[in-house]
Scaffold this active site. Structure first.
Site, PDB file in Angstrom:
ATOM      1  N   HIS A   1     -10.622  -3.200   2.835  1.00  0.00           N
ATOM      2  CA  HIS A   1     -10.320  -1.951   3.540  1.00  0.00           C
ATOM      3  C   HIS A   1     -10.450  -0.773   2.589  1.00  0.00           C
ATOM      4  CE1 HIS A   1      -7.847  -3.576   7.198  1.00  0.00           C
ATOM      5  NE2 HIS A   1      -8.985  -4.212   7.022  1.00  0.00           N
TER       6      HIS A   1
ATOM      7  N   TYR B   1      -0.741   3.502  10.740  1.00  0.00           N
ATOM      8  CA  TYR B   1       0.658   3.865  10.519  1.00  0.00           C
ATOM      9  C   TYR B   1       0.983   4.992  11.493  1.00  0.00           C
ATOM     10  CZ  TYR B   1       1.046   1.215   6.146  1.00  0.00           C
ATOM     11  OH  TYR B   1       1.103   0.207   5.201  1.00  0.00           O
TER      12      TYR B   1
ATOM     13  N   LYS C   1       4.130  -2.787  -1.170  1.00  0.00           N
ATOM     14  CA  LYS C   1       4.295  -2.904  -2.611  1.00  0.00           C
ATOM     15  C   LYS C   1       4.961  -4.185  -3.092  1.00  0.00           C
ATOM     16  CE  LYS C   1       2.174   0.668  -3.564  1.00  0.00           C
ATOM     17  NZ  LYS C   1       0.850   0.143  -3.382  1.00  0.00           N
TER      18      LYS C   1
END
Length: 389
Positions: A72, A199, A296
């Site tokens: 991506h 998002y 993360k």
């Protein structure tokens, strides 16, 4: 039993550490309370940073990422009536890969078996002893019920937030933030309705459209803490996802499909310092937890292990303690950078019900989406700073 490094935890952090140590000529034994099948099936993170992929490839673990992962260039940021693409490669020269933690775990298990790595699954009563001495050891009950002792030079705590390693650092300073919402996540046997992650900020709450493969979608909804997954029917889930993700806007459609898994994930940030106590070193969730908004968690564990493996190889093979002495400070610079980014993404996208907060969030989203400086900051952090940052 005796080894150079006793590794507590056979998740990605523990197995990757054993792999990197072996490549540097350091022996280890891995202890895990769960079964191999359970650890391999845990559904967790799905995004690998640029630096994580580079490290896995350099360690000989990147073959399937390139052939089966999904490359991506960026993400979409969305709010009602608006959807903007952020191209990380154009903005920061780095990209990400969609490659689930379950796939990383498969690669690590295969590699460690090929090297005859000693891994003890389904152990219990794991206790760490004399960690500040030069002769630490671990006691545990093996899967047959026998009590065992493992002597070592170093203990690596890669056993997550519920393992014993974190609690063996007596004077640790702990920082924690619990967010007033959770993620309701689903897996669905349906092709993703988007080429890259969406998002979405919405007055009803945050939503995320992610994916695991060309045929499996992973989607999330912001829900109140304590939500029971069973209280949401499949139809209600798809209807709410369609509302928050903008089904029908500008011709875009959300494709529903059979839901195979439902779970609720509470959101919190946690950092424990230091990440070393004598000859005990912490890595991954044993030392820190971030909300998943910034992708993360797994990447931080990989970065920790990259630093820790170099430090332990230098200490045990070259008798150079400098990297080991710096490990906690070096690791925590990246930990706090990623903790801040995860908090920033989370607070920008999740609604609180306060109209003032909502207007601030929309203002920030517009700035990030339309300012190259704002977009570059998000791209640099999301695609990942160098592991040595």
């Amino acid at each position: 039993m005796r080894t150079q490094v006793a590794i507590i935890g056979a998740g990605p952090a523990g197995l990757l550490l054993s792999h990197l140590l072996a490549q540097g000529g350091v022996e280890s034994v891995v202890l895990e309370t769960r079964s191999e099948e359970y650890v391999a099936a845990r559904i967790r993170a799905g995004i690998l940073e640029h630096s994580s992929v580079e490290l896995l490839e350099a360690a000989g673990l990147g073959g399937r990422i390139r052939t089966e992962g999904d490359h991506h260039r960026g993400i979409y940021l969305q709010w009602p009536g608006e959807r903007h693409h952020l191209d990380f490669v154009d903005l920061a020269g780095r990209s990400v890969w969609v490659y689930g933690q379950t796939e990383v775990q498969k690669d690590l298990i295969a590699a460690r078996k090929a090297d005859d790595q000693e891994v003890h699954y389904e152990v219990s009563d794991v206790s760490l002893h004399d960690v500040t001495s030069d002769r630490p050891f671990v006691t545990f009950t093996d899967s047959s019920g026998a009590t065992q002792r493992l002597d070592c030079a170093v203990i690596a705590g890669c056993d997550g937030s519920f393992g014993p390693s974190r609690h063996a650092v007596p004077a640790a300073q702990k920082f924690e933030k619990v967010y007033p919402y959770s993620w309701f996540g689903i897996l669905a046997d349906v092709a993703p309705s988007t080429d890259e992650l969406i998002y979405a900020w919405h007055p009803n709450g945050f939503a995320l459209h992610s994916m695991r493969s060309a045929t499996v979608s992973r989607l999330y909804l912001q829900v109140p803490n304590g939500t029971d997954p069973a209280s949401w029917s499949d139809d209600r889930i798809w209807d709410e996802l369609a509302t928050r993700l903008g089904h029908g806007q500008n011709g875009w459609k959300l494709n529903p499909g059979p839901i195979t898994d439902k779970s609720v994930l509470p959101m919190r940030s946690y950092v424990q310092t230091p990440m070393r106590h004598g000859n005990l070193y912490l890595a991954g969730d044993a030392a820190h937890i971030v909300p998943p908004t910034g992708a993360k968690g797994l990447n931080l564990a990989i970065a920790d292990v990259a630093l820790l493996s170099k430090a332990l190889i230098a200490s045990l093979v070259d008798r150079n303690q400098s990297l080991a002495d710096r490990y906690s400070d070096d690791a925590q610079r990246r930990v706090w950078r990623c903790t801040h980014f995860s908090w920033w993404m989370t607070t920008m996208l999740h609604t609180s019900g306060d109209p003032f907060d909502a207007e601030l969030q929309l203002s920030q989203l517009r700035w990030v989406a339309t300012s190259r400086a704002g977009a570059t900051g998000l791209a640099e952090n999301y695609a990942g700073l160098p592991i040595g940052y």
